[in-house]
Design a protein around this motif. Sequence first.
Motif, PDB file in Angstrom:
ATOM      1  N   UNK A   1      33.694  38.977  27.625  1.00  0.00           N
ATOM      2  CA  UNK A   1      33.227  40.502  27.200  1.00  0.00           C
ATOM      3  C   UNK A   1      31.645  40.024  28.633  1.00  0.00           C
ATOM      4  N   UNK A   2      30.904  39.175  28.660  1.00  0.00           N
ATOM      5  CA  UNK A   2      30.429  38.940  29.854  1.00  0.00           C
ATOM      6  C   UNK A   2      31.075  39.549  31.520  1.00  0.00           C
ATOM      7  N   UNK A   3      32.765  38.995  31.458  1.00  0.00           N
ATOM      8  CA  UNK A   3      33.173  40.098  32.422  1.00  0.00           C
ATOM      9  C   UNK A   3      33.090  40.780  32.723  1.00  0.00           C
ATOM     10  N   UNK A   4      33.387  41.721  31.124  1.00  0.00           N
ATOM     11  CA  UNK A   4      33.762  42.487  31.385  1.00  0.00           C
ATOM     12  C   UNK A   4      33.122  44.155  32.234  1.00  0.00           C
ATOM     13  N   UNK A   5      31.559  43.913  32.876  1.00  0.00           N
ATOM     14  CA  UNK A   5      31.172  44.622  33.498  1.00  0.00           C
ATOM     15  C   UNK A   5      31.568  44.396  34.875  1.00  0.00           C
ATOM     16  N   UNK A   6      31.031  43.263  35.748  1.00  0.00           N
ATOM     17  CA  UNK A   6      31.962  42.966  36.363  1.00  0.00           C
ATOM     18  C   UNK A   6      33.817  43.239  36.859  1.00  0.00           C
ATOM     19  N   UNK A   7      34.293  43.113  35.867  1.00  0.00           N
ATOM     20  CA  UNK A   7      35.936  43.979  36.446  1.00  0.00           C
ATOM     21  C   UNK A   7      35.191  45.006  36.869  1.00  0.00           C
ATOM     22  N   UNK A   8      35.145  46.184  35.671  1.00  0.00           N
ATOM     23  CA  UNK A   8      34.562  47.162  35.736  1.00  0.00           C
ATOM     24  C   UNK A   8      34.567  47.720  37.026  1.00  0.00           C
ATOM     25  N   UNK A   9      32.816  47.225  37.945  1.00  0.00           N
ATOM     26  CA  UNK A   9      32.403  46.887  38.859  1.00  0.00           C
ATOM     27  C   UNK A   9      33.050  46.826  40.019  1.00  0.00           C
ATOM     28  N   UNK A  10      33.952  45.547  39.923  1.00  0.00           N
ATOM     29  CA  UNK A  10      34.750  45.543  40.882  1.00  0.00           C
ATOM     30  C   UNK A  10      36.404  46.163  40.764  1.00  0.00           C
ATOM     31  N   UNK A  11      36.447  46.707  40.045  1.00  0.00           N
ATOM     32  CA  UNK A  11      37.368  47.943  39.768  1.00  0.00           C
ATOM     33  C   UNK A  11      36.943  49.138  40.750  1.00  0.00           C
ATOM     34  N   UNK A  12      36.220  49.652  40.245  1.00  0.00           N
ATOM     35  CA  UNK A  12      35.372  50.910  41.085  1.00  0.00           C
ATOM     36  C   UNK A  12      34.916  50.525  42.829  1.00  0.00           C
ATOM     37  N   UNK A  13      34.764  49.226  42.979  1.00  0.00           N
ATOM     38  CA  UNK A  13      34.695  49.333  44.259  1.00  0.00           C
ATOM     39  C   UNK A  13      35.961  49.117  45.127  1.00  0.00           C
TER      40      UNK A  13
ATOM     41  N   UNK B   1      40.894  47.457  32.194  1.00  0.00           N
ATOM     42  CA  UNK B   1      40.329  48.295  33.840  1.00  0.00           C
ATOM     43  C   UNK B   1      42.104  48.167  35.427  1.00  0.00           C
ATOM     44  N   UNK B   2      43.402  49.417  34.811  1.00  0.00           N
ATOM     45  CA  UNK B   2      43.976  48.870  35.082  1.00  0.00           C
ATOM     46  C   UNK B   2      44.266  49.122  36.734  1.00  0.00           C
ATOM     47  N   UNK B   3      42.795  49.863  37.256  1.00  0.00           N
ATOM     48  CA  UNK B   3      42.885  50.013  38.636  1.00  0.00           C
ATOM     49  C   UNK B   3      42.186  48.687  39.442  1.00  0.00           C
ATOM     50  N   UNK B   4      42.005  47.645  38.740  1.00  0.00           N
ATOM     51  CA  UNK B   4      41.341  46.472  39.409  1.00  0.00           C
ATOM     52  C   UNK B   4      42.669  45.417  40.069  1.00  0.00           C
ATOM     53  N   UNK B   5      42.129  44.981  41.694  1.00  0.00           N
ATOM     54  CA  UNK B   5      43.355  44.696  42.440  1.00  0.00           C
ATOM     55  C   UNK B   5      43.135  43.268  42.273  1.00  0.00           C
ATOM     56  N   UNK B   6      43.931  42.812  41.073  1.00  0.00           N
ATOM     57  CA  UNK B   6      44.798  41.412  41.243  1.00  0.00           C
ATOM     58  C   UNK B   6      45.057  40.682  42.052  1.00  0.00           C
ATOM     59  N   UNK B   7      45.145  39.871  42.292  1.00  0.00           N
ATOM     60  CA  UNK B   7      46.317  39.362  43.090  1.00  0.00           C
ATOM     61  C   UNK B   7      46.305  37.848  42.449  1.00  0.00           C
ATOM     62  N   UNK B   8      47.492  38.034  42.171  1.00  0.00           N
ATOM     63  CA  UNK B   8      47.802  37.034  40.581  1.00  0.00           C
ATOM     64  C   UNK B   8      48.670  35.334  42.046  1.00  0.00           C
ATOM     65  N   UNK B   9      46.869  34.424  41.967  1.00  0.00           N
ATOM     66  CA  UNK B   9      47.128  32.841  42.904  1.00  0.00           C
ATOM     67  C   UNK B   9      49.328  32.202  41.991  1.00  0.00           C
ATOM     68  N   UNK B  10      49.698  30.933  43.581  1.00  0.00           N
ATOM     69  CA  UNK B  10      50.707  30.648  43.075  1.00  0.00           C
ATOM     70  C   UNK B  10      51.840  31.481  42.456  1.00  0.00           C
ATOM     71  N   UNK B  11      52.238  33.081  42.644  1.00  0.00           N
ATOM     72  CA  UNK B  11      52.925  33.640  41.790  1.00  0.00           C
ATOM     73  C   UNK B  11      52.638  33.467  40.628  1.00  0.00           C
ATOM     74  N   UNK B  12      51.335  33.160  39.673  1.00  0.00           N
ATOM     75  CA  UNK B  12      51.785  33.053  38.839  1.00  0.00           C
ATOM     76  C   UNK B  12      51.982  31.974  37.631  1.00  0.00           C
ATOM     77  N   UNK B  13      52.623  30.722  38.593  1.00  0.00           N
ATOM     78  CA  UNK B  13      53.617  29.956  38.231  1.00  0.00           C
ATOM     79  C   UNK B  13      52.758  28.832  37.139  1.00  0.00           C
ATOM     80  N   UNK B  14      53.591  28.893  36.050  1.00  0.00           N
ATOM     81  CA  UNK B  14      54.730  29.093  36.084  1.00  0.00           C
ATOM     82  C   UNK B  14      55.612  29.958  35.378  1.00  0.00           C
ATOM     83  N   UNK B  15      54.283  30.779  34.647  1.00  0.00           N
ATOM     84  CA  UNK B  15      55.098  32.029  34.197  1.00  0.00           C
ATOM     85  C   UNK B  15      55.404  33.320  35.155  1.00  0.00           C
ATOM     86  N   UNK B  16      56.314  32.508  36.131  1.00  0.00           N
ATOM     87  CA  UNK B  16      56.383  34.010  37.393  1.00  0.00           C
ATOM     88  C   UNK B  16      56.972  34.595  36.608  1.00  0.00           C
TER      89      UNK B  16
END
Length: 297
Positions: free
Chosen positions: A150-162, A192-207
């Motif tokens: 829950x502590x991260x929720x406002x940060x994710x929202x802020x990053x998604x908005x920005x 946060x469906x508009x959050x621009x996540x870049x999954x590192x390592x292609x999500x290895x091993x759960x590609x």
Amino acid sequence: MSDVPPHGEADEIRRFWGRLGLPGLVDVHTHFMPERVLRKVWDYFDGVGPLTGGLEWPITYRRDEAERMALLRQFGVRAFTAMLYPHKPGMAPWLNGWAADFARRTPDCLHTSTLYPEPGVEAYVREAVEAGARVFKAHVQVGAYDPTDELLRPAWALLAEAGVPVVIHCGSGPARGKHTGPEPIARVLSAHPRLRLIVAHMGMPEYEDFLDLAERYEEVRLDTTMAFTDFAEELSPFPRRALPRLAALGDRILLGTDFPSIPYRYLHQLHALERLGLGDEWLRAVCHDNAARLFAL
């Protein structure tokens, strides 16, 4: 493996992107951080710590900061990042201050910041964004935190908005963490469906699970860091049946390498991508154009 790379490597790398008609490379996953912190990271790899998956991990580019930057420029990397991350509360604001100064004195580095689930995270994330941060790094494995905290929720929202991208190590490679895997990230993206996540390592091993998320959410991207290399294929081979999906997502795959803390030459990552056989258009997009568009380079 840790000797200074021969001048021939830079020439070969430049031939690689020159043949594709590119102006250079954009690498979204390189590590620059305070020297004493980086030395501790290297000590961890040298000691074959548990998060390395018990693997021998020689550091190929064990050089000081100026030499590492010079190498990237010799390779023709026109933009790179300073992936840094806290493993405990109170570190992130200090790391962000260092990274802001590094970005000021390093114009080809995309101003990178980080975060951790702690009181005040929204405030320092906002401060970093207002100071010009262009990308964030989140490390669920090393930080050992739940990204749905829950502590991260406002940060994710802020990053998604920005619209500021976040490179996030959330896959369970090379060693599973308490909160790694696709399920926590799926919950973050649901909120946060508009959050621009870049999954590192292609999500290895759960590609394939992370390919699912990229297909479901148009702002999810994946970086190639270590994926498809001989080193990674021995540990967590990418399933050949998923290659058509990788090709179809060619506009959302970004070059990442983990430079300098890789156990092979930088050139090998590029050759690993080439031997997938997905074609020059795919390679041009992955090695330069997708990140150039995302970061308006």
